[in-house]
Design a protein around this motif. Structure first.
Motif, PDB file in Angstrom:
ATOM      1  N   ARG A 223     -21.200 -81.200  20.137  1.00  0.00           N
ATOM      2  CA  ARG A 223     -21.131 -82.086  19.045  1.00  0.00           C
ATOM      3  C   ARG A 223     -19.894 -82.068  18.494  1.00  0.00           C
ATOM      4  N   LEU A 225     -18.076 -83.016  14.832  1.00  0.00           N
ATOM      5  CA  LEU A 225     -18.737 -83.011  13.467  1.00  0.00           C
ATOM      6  C   LEU A 225     -17.439 -83.280  12.623  1.00  0.00           C
ATOM      7  N   ASN A 226     -17.971 -84.143  11.489  1.00  0.00           N
ATOM      8  CA  ASN A 226     -16.994 -84.607  10.408  1.00  0.00           C
ATOM      9  C   ASN A 226     -16.671 -82.879   9.475  1.00  0.00           C
ATOM     10  N   LYS A 228     -18.004 -82.643   6.808  1.00  0.00           N
ATOM     11  CA  LYS A 228     -19.176 -82.175   5.933  1.00  0.00           C
ATOM     12  C   LYS A 228     -20.283 -81.440   7.012  1.00  0.00           C
ATOM     13  N   GLY A 229     -19.910 -81.436   8.181  1.00  0.00           N
ATOM     14  CA  GLY A 229     -20.731 -80.773   9.195  1.00  0.00           C
ATOM     15  C   GLY A 229     -21.613 -81.811   9.729  1.00  0.00           C
ATOM     16  N   GLU A 230     -21.492 -83.128   9.556  1.00  0.00           N
ATOM     17  CA  GLU A 230     -22.429 -84.158  10.024  1.00  0.00           C
ATOM     18  C   GLU A 230     -21.826 -84.676  11.272  1.00  0.00           C
ATOM     19  N   ASP A 231     -22.489 -85.016  12.276  1.00  0.00           N
ATOM     20  CA  ASP A 231     -22.127 -85.732  13.608  1.00  0.00           C
ATOM     21  C   ASP A 231     -21.450 -87.061  13.341  1.00  0.00           C
ATOM     22  N   GLY A 240     -13.518 -86.220  14.660  1.00  0.00           N
ATOM     23  CA  GLY A 240     -14.303 -84.940  14.233  1.00  0.00           C
ATOM     24  C   GLY A 240     -13.811 -83.704  14.789  1.00  0.00           C
TER      25      GLY A 240
END
Length: 365
Positions: A223, A225-226, A228-231, A240
């Motif tokens: 993955r 991730l940014n 914020k831990g979001e994809d 990311g």
């Protein structure tokens, strides 16, 4: 491995040690596949080296994953250009041995010796960092050797460029691809082998794919991730951090639970490498998070600037670093080595980069 002359004091001859060993060796049965099998030290960009624990299970699953993904066979003859203590070197012994291929060891990186061994040992695959391939391409004796058995040049360990991919394929007549991995992942986790649906692509389009970081190999989830831990969006633009979940991820750092907990969170290993991802799930490494140059609040990827410089016909090698600047905080500065017999100027190189990248990304000197 070829002899390197008389042994130095304190060194031992490997062949002599092997000849003195008993013909039959009784190995203790493995009772727990999760026991530590190998310990490798890595520093990356974070300072003091950390011991990476790789278990028996991790190593044999990595070998199976790579065999299936890269299609290793018993007819493969591989030249170990990279030392076995290097991240590019230690996964291969398990992989190639498992299929019954031939290992050819190199004592020292000397371009004519590498070219000679490719010819004499009928090498089919070679794994190396970009600097080694650049040296081979610049070797004056290169055209004197028959390299026709070479099927694949696998580039890793540092960012590559489209220019390098093109020069390797044209000079060696083999497929050149980029792969990605880390000490903590045994190491290979992605590669950029062209897919069957790309057979009708233009050569330039195919090579542009091969220079990317590629897609995940079998047995691996990746993955991007940014903060914020979001994809991130699969648009090949949003940047990311690469996170990996796989059976090939390390057990942890030796006697360093704090660093282990920081690196592995909720079952995912956070690599510290920054990338984008497209709709096909193909990665493109932007930079190490520690190597990003921040100039006037803008993030500049040193690898991106280096790739722009490599597209200039006079550039043999280059490196881009950030240096302190009173006005902008940091500015990019390039160090360049020209190809033999070529000349260029600082102004010409800066203008060349300016034609490809935003003005603030161009080296100041």
């Amino acid at each position: 491995m070829e002899p390197a002359g008389p042994l130095l004091k304190g060194y031992h001859d490997y062949e002599e040690i092997v000849s003195q060993s008993p013909a039959e060796v009784t190995a203790e049965p493995l009772t727990d596949e999760n026991l530590a099998a190998e310990l490798f030290y890595t520093s990356g960009t974070t300072g003091h080296p950390k011991g990476v624990i790789l278990s028996h299970r991790t190593l044999y699953l990595h070998a199976l994953n790579v065999i299936a993904s890269l299609r290793f066979m018993d007819e493969d003859n591989l030249l170990h250009v990279v030392p076995l203590f290097h991240v590019n070197g230690w996964g291969t012994p398990h992989t190639l041995t498992a299929v019954g291929g031939k290992h050819v060891m190199l004592r020292k990186i000397v371009p004519p010796d590498i070219l000679r061994l490719i010819q004499e040992e009928r090498i089919t695959r070679i794994f190396a960092v970009p600097a080694v391939f650049i040296a081979l391409l610049a070797c004056p004796q290169r055209e004197a050797y028959d390299l026709s058995t070479l099927k694949q040049a696998f580039i890793g360990g540092a960012p590559s460029s489209l220019t390098l991919i093109t020069r390797i394929e044209e000079a060696f007549g083999c497929r050149a691809i980029v792969g990605y991995g880390l000490t903590e992942t045994s190491p290979v986790i992605s590669y950029a082998c062209p897919k069957d649906n790309m057979r009708d692509w233009q050569v330039s389009q195919r090579r542009a794919y091969q220079v990317r970081t590629g897609t995940e190999i079998i047995g691996t989830q990746i993955r991007v991730l940014n903060h914020k831990g979001e994809d991130v969006a699969s648009n090949d633009e949003e940047v990311g951090e690469i996170a990996i979940r796989s059976n090939v991820v390390m057990t942890g750092y030796y006697k360093d639970p704090e660093a282990t907990q920081k690196a592995i969170r909720d079952g995912w290993f956070y690599s510290g490498d920054l990338a984008t991802i497209n709709q096909e799930g193909c990665l493109r490494i932007v930079d190490r998070s520690k190597d990003i140059i921040i100039s006037g609040g803008e993030n500049i990827s040193s690898a991106e600037v280096e790739n722009a410089l490599y597209s200039h016909p006079a550039v043999l090698e280059c490196a881009v670093i950030g240096v302190p600047d009173e006005q902008w905080g940091e500015v990019p500065v390039a160090m360049v080595v020209c190809k033999p017999g070529t000349q260029t100027t600082e102004a010409e190189l800066i203008q060349h980069v300016h034609g490809q990248l935003a003005h603030f990304k161009c080296p100041k000197t």
